[in-house]
Design a protein around this motif. Structure first.
Motif, short mmCIF file in Angstrom:
data_model
loop_
_atom_site.label_atom_id
_atom_site.label_comp_id
_atom_site.label_asym_id
_atom_site.label_seq_id
_atom_site.Cartn_x
_atom_site.Cartn_y
_atom_site.Cartn_z
N LEU A 73 118.33 55.59 47.57
CA LEU A 73 118.03 57.00 47.50
C LEU A 73 116.72 57.61 47.82
O LEU A 73 116.53 59.03 47.90
CB LEU A 73 118.15 57.27 45.83
N ARG A 84 111.60 46.35 39.90
CA ARG A 84 110.64 46.66 38.97
C ARG A 84 111.08 47.10 37.51
O ARG A 84 111.44 46.24 36.45
CB ARG A 84 109.62 47.56 39.02
N THR A 85 111.76 48.08 37.33
CA THR A 85 112.23 48.64 36.22
C THR A 85 113.79 49.35 36.36
O THR A 85 113.95 49.77 37.35
CB THR A 85 111.22 49.92 35.60
N TYR A 87 117.01 51.49 35.07
CA TYR A 87 117.56 52.38 34.24
C TYR A 87 118.97 52.38 34.23
O TYR A 87 119.66 51.83 35.09
CB TYR A 87 117.05 53.78 34.59
N SER A 98 114.81 51.48 29.13
CA SER A 98 114.74 50.90 30.44
C SER A 98 114.51 49.58 30.26
O SER A 98 113.78 49.20 29.11
CB SER A 98 113.58 51.53 31.20
N THR A 100 112.26 46.25 32.19
CA THR A 100 111.45 45.99 33.13
C THR A 100 111.60 44.34 33.58
O THR A 100 111.76 43.47 32.50
CB THR A 100 109.74 46.14 32.80
N ARG A 107 107.94 46.43 42.87
CA ARG A 107 107.27 47.89 43.02
C ARG A 107 108.47 49.01 42.89
O ARG A 107 108.30 50.17 42.84
CB ARG A 107 106.52 48.08 44.10
N GLU A 108 109.75 48.43 43.00
CA GLU A 108 110.87 49.68 43.13
C GLU A 108 111.73 49.39 41.92
O GLU A 108 111.86 48.65 41.32
CB GLU A 108 111.62 49.16 44.37
N ASP A 109 112.39 50.74 41.75
CA ASP A 109 113.11 50.75 40.43
C ASP A 109 114.57 51.15 41.06
O ASP A 109 114.93 51.56 42.05
CB ASP A 109 112.65 52.11 39.73
N SER A 127 117.52 60.23 42.05
CA SER A 127 116.42 59.95 42.77
C SER A 127 115.07 60.13 42.15
O SER A 127 114.11 59.64 42.46
CB SER A 127 116.40 60.32 44.44
N PHE A 129 114.41 59.35 39.30
CA PHE A 129 113.94 58.28 38.57
C PHE A 129 113.85 56.84 39.34
O PHE A 129 113.19 56.05 38.72
CB PHE A 129 115.00 58.27 37.21
#
Ligand code: SF4
Lengths: 332, 342
Positions: A73, A84-85, A87, A98, A100, A107-109, A127, A129
């Motif tokens: 995205l 990293r996290t 959702y 969320s 982790t 570094r990326e979610d 995107s 989030f």
């Protein structure tokens, strides 16, 4: 023990030559060196169910590792990206909660959605989030989280959702992706040494409960030392016979060394109370000295007369004690 | 890059404050949204996300913009309020209660200053004497002031309302924007100062203590009123020497007379914050020491220790020549501090 989770069989292709089918009520489970590999199929529910079932059946599993593809995205690095996290969104809005992952360097979610996303407006909204989208990773991470095990989520970001079309070169490339996963796995997990747990060495001749061990470690860390002074340990060993009592004494000494102001206040109060304690007066200070209420109790029969008992109480230096509790004493 | 993404509420697209900020932050990815609440705090974004750059939201604050400050917030005798112009901070103090407070480390800047000022005006009208307005309850007041350029509009208000008093609270030495403004007798710039080694250890990204002291000196020489917060005091074996050094530097830089007040406070936090600190800064020295739950439920040093520290620092200040009526102890309930203090 590790649990490797894939969504499609083709993605696990490079891992399978070393895998043996596992006898388990669910299909798609294999043993591999160092753990178990499962192929759950698409969707959040299969992913959640498979990972949970395995974690329930094999309590030795302490790490869940998921490999898969994700829709890109946002601009992201190429290759395998550690998440990293995570959702999740069941409808048009992401849920508050969320998860982790255990990768502190990630570094990326990522956002896991219930259905394939075809609406560009919706993808723009999501995107905000996260930079990646999939359907399965949250389920795997949720199960790991539920069982309090470590979780690593790795994704290769591929398609972008544009003009309502999802690019579908995935199947043709799955063999390449599988090889990338294997290389990544070998570099980061298979050969990775077990993290050394920073265990402190407990001194011989002492008995520590779990709480005392924690306290001991904390005091040493605060003092920035690796172990207590051997002379101090010998001093305690020689003075006290019982290992449990030794530990209590040792912790008391370390506490005072780390808290010289409190130690000074306690020392002054002890000096102040000594004559009264000597006469058999029991002195109880308020919890953590937070209030001014001091309780005195005494056994009248230990005094020659009521008058003397009353005089002892009347002469108790309450104001001085409160002043000390209130930090008013000369410099250290 | 600071703030790689800027989210702007659609109705603020052409707001002068927004345009000014965008000019100072070129090359960012701009995203327009209906309301900052659609994104900010919508999902739980862990504090650890600060390691990558945080996003900036330019928004309009709705609801109450000026709120009554908690007791013992400032010098007693006058009513104290704080106003909300920013959420979150670019600095990273390990003890900061903002970590995780908004469920996101991203920063929100509210640009509807006129409405904030209107509410200040109404608040002022409810009182006959001086009324304090504090900035910096949810952020550092000066850290981004050269980008946000938000203080000139407040200056106009305070120039016209001498009864209203403004406190800008900071751990920054960023006084570029302030230097463009004239000092006002009812505006105090207050610097939070700590012992140097404590700051280096626990106040990451904020300006070094010496830089803050220098900035304070410059402002004082320009005629600005100065406030000082020696809060939180954190125990180290050299704590008293460190505060003696600090008191001397304060005196040298700002002089006794331009310092309106000095607040003193010992480290304290609630258990929820302690958990967050543990999570966000595993193994931090801050939590290796012993705390007790004091009568107000907060975790503090045991009473003899914290009171000794507070009194000792107070004595150091008195010895350095700061008058006692300008020193106050912050956030200690009265019965804890003064019940037995003759
Ligand atoms: S400067 Fe203030 S608001 Fe910013 S992190 Fe430090 S304590 Fe928190």
């Amino acid at each position: 023990m590790q649990l490797l989770h894939f969504v499609h069989r083709a993605e696990a292709e490079f891992f399978l030559p070393r895998a043996e089918p596992l006898e388990f009520p669910l299909p798609g489970a294999y043993t591999i060196p160092g753990g178990i590999l499962i192929i759950s199929g698409e969707g959040a529910l299969p992913s959640l169910s498979y990972v949970s079932a395995m974690l329930g059946a094999y309590p030795q599993i302490d790490t869940v590792i998921h490999y898969g593809l994700a829709a890109r995205l946002a601009p992201l690095p190429h290759g395998v990206v550690s998440v990293r996290t995570l959702y999740q969104a069941n409808g048009s809005e992401p849920d508050f909660h969320s998860i982790t992952t255990s990768d502190a360097q990630a570094r990326e979610d990522l956002l896991s959605v219930a259905r394939r996303l075809l609406d560009p407006e919706q993808s723009t909204q999501f995107s905000h989030f996260a930079g990646m989208l999939d359907r399965e990773a949250y389920g795997a991470a949720f199960a790991a989280h539920l069982f309090r095990q470590k979780v690593f989520i790795y994704k290769i970001p591929v398609d972008s959702v544009e003009n309502g079309k999802v690019c579908t070169d995935i199947r043709n490339l799955s063999s390449t992706y599988s090889q990338m996963y294997l290389e990544h796995y070998e570099a980061n997990h298979q050969n990775a040494k077990k993290e050394e747990t920073a265990e402190i060495e407990l001194p011989e001749g002492f008995y520590f409960t779990v709480h005392q061990k924690h306290l001991y470690k904390k005091y040493l860390q605060y003092a920035e030392i690796d172990s207590a002074d051997p002379e101090l340990l010998d001093f305690v060993r020689q003075g006290i016979k019982h290992p449990k009592k030794r530990t209590a004494r040792l912790l008391e000494i370390l506490r005072k060394e780390n808290n010289p102001i409190e130690a000074r206040a306690e020392e002054l109060l002890d000096e102040l109370f000594a004559p009264y304690r000597h006469k058999g007066v029991d002195i109880k200070l308020p919890d953590a000295m937070e209030t001014n209420s001091i309780r005195l109790s005494l056994d009248i029969s230990r005094f020659p007369s009521m008058k003397e008992a009353a005089e002892t109480i009347a002469s108790f230096p309450r104001e001085q004690a409160v002043r000390i509790m209130n930090g008013s004493f000369s410099k250290l | 890059m600071i703030f790689p993404r800027i989210f702007i509420e659609k109705n603020l697209e052409n707001h002068p404050a927004v345009l000014k900020i965008l000019q100072k932050l070129p090359g960012r990815e701009i995203r327009y949204i209906d309301s900052y609440t659609d994104v900010f705090g919508k999902v739980y974004k862990p504090f650890s996300h600060r390691k990558k750059n945080i996003d900036l939201f330019l928004a309009q604050k709705k609801g109450s913009l000026v709120r009554e400050a908690p007791p013992a917030y400032g010098i007693s005798g006058a009513p104290h309020y704080y106003f909300i112009h920013t959420y979150n901070c670019v600095f990273e103090c390990q003890y900061c209660y903002l970590q995780g407070y908004f469920h996101s480390p991203d920063m929100v800047v509210f640009v509807n200053h006129e409405e904030i000022l209107e509410e200040m005006q109404n608040t002022l009208a409810q009182h006959s004497g001086d009324v304090w307005f504090h900035a910096g309850e949810f952020s550092d007041s000066l850290a981004l002031s050269h980008i946000l350029d938000d203080w000139p509009v407040f200056w106009d208000f305070f120039r016209g309302n001498p009864r209203a008093r403004l406190e800008l609270r900071t751990k920054s030495a960023n006084i570029r924007a302030l230097k463009q403004l004239e000092p006002l007798p009812n505006v105090t710039v207050s610097f939070s100062l700590s012992a140097e080694r404590t700051a280096a250890q626990f106040e990451k990204k904020s300006s070094p203590v010496r830089a803050r002291l220098r900035a304070m000196g410059i402002l004082s020489r320009l005629g600005f009123r100065i406030g000082i917060h020696l809060d939180p005091i954190i125990y180290t074996p050299s704590v008293l020497q460190d505060y003696e050094w600090l008191a001397e530097r304060m005196r040298e830089e700002a002089g006794i007379n331009s310092i309106d007040y000095i607040s003193i406070g010992a480290i304290r936090f609630n258990s929820d914050l302690a958990h967050k600190i543990e999570k966000n800064y595993p193994g931090t020295r801050l939590l290796l020491t012993d705390y007790v739950r004091s009568v107000d439920g907060k975790l503090r040093y045991a009473r003899p220790k914290r009171m000794f520290l507070l009194q000792s620092v107070e004595e150091i200040l008195l010895r350095s020549g700061f008058p006692s009526h300008r020193i106050y102890i912050c956030m200690e309930s009265d019965d804890l501090v003064y019940s037995e203090k003759e």
